[in-house]
Structures are given as structure tokens and as C-alpha cells.
Write an enzyme that holds these catalytic residues in place. Structure first.
Site, PDB file in Angstrom:
ATOM      1  N   ASP A  89      72.410  63.643  16.537  1.00  0.00           N
ATOM      2  CA  ASP A  89      72.500  64.623  17.549  1.00  0.00           C
ATOM      3  C   ASP A  89      73.759  65.617  16.344  1.00  0.00           C
ATOM      4  OD1 ASP A  89      75.400  63.166  17.898  1.00  0.00           O
ATOM      5  OD2 ASP A  89      75.123  63.093  19.864  1.00  0.00           O
ATOM      6  N   ASP A 262      66.522  59.817  25.091  1.00  0.00           N
ATOM      7  CA  ASP A 262      67.543  59.250  25.021  1.00  0.00           C
ATOM      8  C   ASP A 262      68.333  58.908  26.024  1.00  0.00           C
ATOM      9  OD1 ASP A 262      69.409  62.231  24.622  1.00  0.00           O
ATOM     10  OD2 ASP A 262      70.406  60.675  24.111  1.00  0.00           O
ATOM     11  N   CYS A 300      58.447  40.458  32.868  1.00  0.00           N
ATOM     12  CA  CYS A 300      59.131  40.753  31.364  1.00  0.00           C
ATOM     13  C   CYS A 300      58.607  40.371  30.262  1.00  0.00           C
ATOM     14  CB  CYS A 300      60.970  41.734  31.501  1.00  0.00           C
ATOM     15  SG  CYS A 300      61.131  42.307  29.864  1.00  0.00           S
ATOM     16  N   CYS A 302      59.997  40.286  27.579  1.00  0.00           N
ATOM     17  CA  CYS A 302      61.090  40.218  25.964  1.00  0.00           C
ATOM     18  C   CYS A 302      62.129  39.215  26.164  1.00  0.00           C
ATOM     19  CB  CYS A 302      61.968  41.241  26.783  1.00  0.00           C
ATOM     20  SG  CYS A 302      63.346  40.307  27.571  1.00  0.00           S
ATOM     21  N   CYS A 305      64.044  37.272  28.431  1.00  0.00           N
ATOM     22  CA  CYS A 305      62.816  36.594  30.263  1.00  0.00           C
ATOM     23  C   CYS A 305      62.400  35.542  29.712  1.00  0.00           C
ATOM     24  CB  CYS A 305      62.299  37.905  30.265  1.00  0.00           C
ATOM     25  SG  CYS A 305      63.367  39.497  31.205  1.00  0.00           S
ATOM     26  N   HIS A 331      66.901  42.829  27.013  1.00  0.00           N
ATOM     27  CA  HIS A 331      65.948  43.382  28.079  1.00  0.00           C
ATOM     28  C   HIS A 331      66.096  44.678  28.838  1.00  0.00           C
ATOM     29  CE1 HIS A 331      64.329  42.808  32.218  1.00  0.00           C
ATOM     30  NE2 HIS A 331      65.387  43.370  32.387  1.00  0.00           N
TER      31      HIS A 331
HETATM   32 ZN   LIG Z   1      63.339  40.710  29.873  1.00  0.00          ZN
END
Ligand SMILES: [Zn+2]
Length: 369
Positions: A89, A262, A300, A302, A305, A331
Site C-alpha cells: 500500500d 485485503d 473446515c 485446515c 481443525c 483457521h
Molecule cells: Zn479450520
């Protein structure tokens, strides 16, 4: 051509942005690496999450450790060990967020460093020089956002200054292969927003951002002003909505033709114990999770998780363990990146409106701040 549009549906766009460090599938969500680091996460973890582009902060990096120092150490990619794309930025938002510490003139902005109070000056020329030294893939033009609610006269002055500064930014040399994006402003006035989008569109930028939104105005206003500008900005170049990225914001932005977003939200709330779950968010510090053996979010896949329970991550938060911040950040980023991917995959298949409506219904039930 650095940007290719692959499909459009219901106002949404799917495309590819090519930078000196690879291809970015759009729409894309950019995690924020303010100080040359996405807080608590390593580049490997970001890659595993599927991050293709992240945001670096000109204001923070210019003050510490300094752009010239980063240049001597091989540039920002090498410095932070990140081989994919980086957008920096321009520092405009941060400088003008300092409020009473900043003085603005047509030449540039004078302010005091939040680190040590030392006097600093940003001009369109110096901001582009900083981004050139950092070697980011996308450099943003220096801009002046107007505060919410503000007044029309102030919003016009900030907008006109932003346009002049944009021209001065374009007159500067870019780093090899560096793309340059202009920023449309206009405060909260519909006519100024349209005027700004038209003025920017006439300039030879590689892409355009919509700046100065999500500063406290009602969400309906944010989306209406965004829509006015994306309707005018050149269709063949990428559009970036700055600093806006709750799940609902992402859905609404992509639906209005935004290609890049973003937001610090996923990593910032993670450090307070908040994790995004289907339809809202929970705070793991809450006592009701003390013996919850389920994952952070059953939907999820990820790393956090797959391997850990709510009870364990809550325990880490209560015990002040750093791993808590890392797992919650992984996560939350996974949720937003997956949401963006789901939207992207739907564009052009004839199902985008249906998919967006289902996601909107899912996330609207528990709005985020
Ligand atoms: Zn997750």
C-alpha cells in the site's frame, strides 16, 4: 497484459493477474503482512493455505527497518522469505489515520512517526521510491482518504489532491516488472465517487483501487459507492477494494466486480481468541468451550481443525501460549481464502448468483463488526 479476464457473471469477474512473482487467481483475498510478516504465521504456512499474494505496508516498513535497508538486503521478497506476489500500500491510509499529527499540503504529508515522534514526510515521489526499493509486485499511488462522515468540501479537496498525486506517482520510475495501481477516492458523496473513478480511469495505471471506504459508514453506503466506481473503472484492469474483508464484505465486493481484497480482520480477531465458524464467530475464551472436543469448525479442513479441539485451543489461549494465536490465525485465514475460492470457482459456471446468495444467507445471520 498483466491481467486477463476469464469469465464474468452477475457483475462478478474471474481472472488472472500476472506479476513478476507469479500468477494470482482472482478474485483473491490478500492477508496483511504489516511489518513484513503476517502476524504469527510463516511463509510456508501461508503457502499451504493457498495464499498467492499478500500485502505489505509502506508506512510501517519505511519507518522500520527502512526501505533502503531492505533494498540492501535483497528487497522485500528476499527479506521476508516470500517468493510469491506482494502488493504494497502507499501509506496514505496510515498517515492520515494519525489524525492530529499530520499536516497535508499539495507537496505531500508531514507527520510524526508513531515509533519515536520523529518528523517524517511522505510525498508521491518518496512513496513510490520506497515501494521501488522494496521491490513489491504492485505499488499503490499515494492518496488522501476523506474521513467519515466529513464534509463535501473536505472530500473534494482530498479527492483532487489524490488525483494530482496519482499523476505524480505515474511520472516516477517503477521497479522492474512492478505494476502500479491508482486509488479512487471521493469521500461519501456519490457524485465525487463517480468523478474520481472517471479521473483515475483516464490515467495509465495497471489497475485501480477503491479506497477510503469502511471507515464507519453504514454498510449499504459502502456497497453503493463501491458499485458506482466499479461501474466506471476500466473493465480490462484489476480492481482492488482496500481494507474491507469480513465474509459478507467479500461476497458483496466480488458480486460488484472486485478482484482483490485485503483485511487484517482474520488475523487480528484470531489473536483475541475469536474464530470464524459457519455463520458467524465464537470466542474460544468462553467457558462453554472448556470441554468441547470438536474442531474449531466442523466444516473446515485446515491444519488447526484437522488436529486440535476447541478445548485444546481454548486452553492455549487461557495459558497464554503462542500456538493459540498461530492456530486461530491459520483457521481464520483458511475460512476467508476458502470463501474467496468458492466464489471464484462459481463465476462463469452459471451458478454464481445462487452460490453467492447461499453464502450471504450463511454469514448474514451473525454479522461481524
Ligand atoms: Zn479450520
Amino acid at each position: 497484459m498483466s491481467f486477463t479476464l476469464q469469465a464474468q457473471e452477475g457483475g462478478a469477474r474471474k481472472g488472472v493477474l500476472r506479476t513478476a512473482h507469479g500468477e494470482v487467481q482472482t478474485p483473491a483475498f490478500m492477508p496483511v503482512g504489516t511489518q513484513g510478516s503476517v502476524k504469527a504465521l510463516s511463509p510456508d504456512e501461508l503457502r499451504d493455505l493457498g495464499v498467492g499474494i499478500l500485502l505489505g505496508n509502506t508506512y510501517h516498513l519505511a519507518l522500520r527497518p527502512g526501505a533502503e535497508r531492505i533494498a540492501r538486503l535483497g528487497g522485500l521478497h528476499r527479506f521476508m522469505g516470500w517468493g510469491s506476489s506482494i502488493l504494497t500500500d502507499s501509506g496514505g491510509f496510515q498517515v492520515f489515520s494519525l489524525d492530529h499529527l499530520v499536516t497535508v499540503a499539495d507537496e505531500g504529508a508531514t507527520f510524526r512517526s508513531h515509533l519515536d515522534g520523529s518528523p517524517q514526510r511522505f510525498t508521491p515521489e518518496s512513496v513510490m521510491a520506497v515501494q521501488r526499493a522494496l521491490g513489491s509486485d504492485v505499488a499503490m499511488a499515494f492518496d488522501q482518504p476523506a474521513p467519515w462522515p466529513g464534509d463535501l468540501r473536505g472530500a473534494r479537496a482530498a479527492m483532487e489532491r489524490t488525483h494530482h498525486w496519482a499523476e505524480r506517482c505515474l511520472a516516477q520510475e517503477a521497479a522492474p516488472g512492478q505494476l502500479r495501481f491508482g486509488i479512487a477516492q471521493g469521500g461519501f458523496d456519490p457524485e465525487l465517487r463517480e468523478e474520481s473513478a472517471r479521473a483515475l480511469s483516464a490515467m495509465a495505471f495497471d489497475g485501480f483501487a477503491v479506497g477510503g471506504l469502511s471507515l464507519g459508514e453504514p454498510r449499504a453506503t459502502t456497497y453503493r459507492l463501491l458499485q458506482l466506481q466499479t461501474a466506471i473503472l476500466p473493465a480490462d484492469r484489476p480492481r482492488y477494494l482496500m481494507g474491507v474483508g469480513t465474509p459478507i464484505d467479500l461476497i458483496e465486493a466480488v458480486s460488484r466486480g472486485v478482484d482483490l481484497c485485503d483485511c487484517v480482520l482474520p488475523t487480528r480477531i484470531a489473536r483475541n481468541g475469536s474464530v470464524l465458524v459457519r455463520g458467524g464467530r465464537i470466542n474460544l475464551r468462553n467457558a462453554r468451550f472448556v470441554e468441547d472436543g470438536g474442531p474449531l469448525d466442523a466444516g473446515c479442513d485446515c491444519y488447526a481443525c484437522r488436529g486440535f479441539s476447541r478445548a485444546y485451543v481454548r486452553h492455549l489461549f487461557m495459558a497464554g501460549e503462542i500456538l493459540a494465536h498461530r492456530l486461530a490465525s491459520i483457521h481464520n485465514l483458511a475460512v476467508l481464502l476458502r470463501l474467496t475460492r468458492t466464489l471464484r470457482d462459481a463465476i462463469g459456471g452459471g451458478r454464481f448468483l445462487e452460490v453467492a446468495a447461499a453464502l450471504r444467507a450463511e454469514w448474514e445471520s451473525a454479522p461481524l463488526p
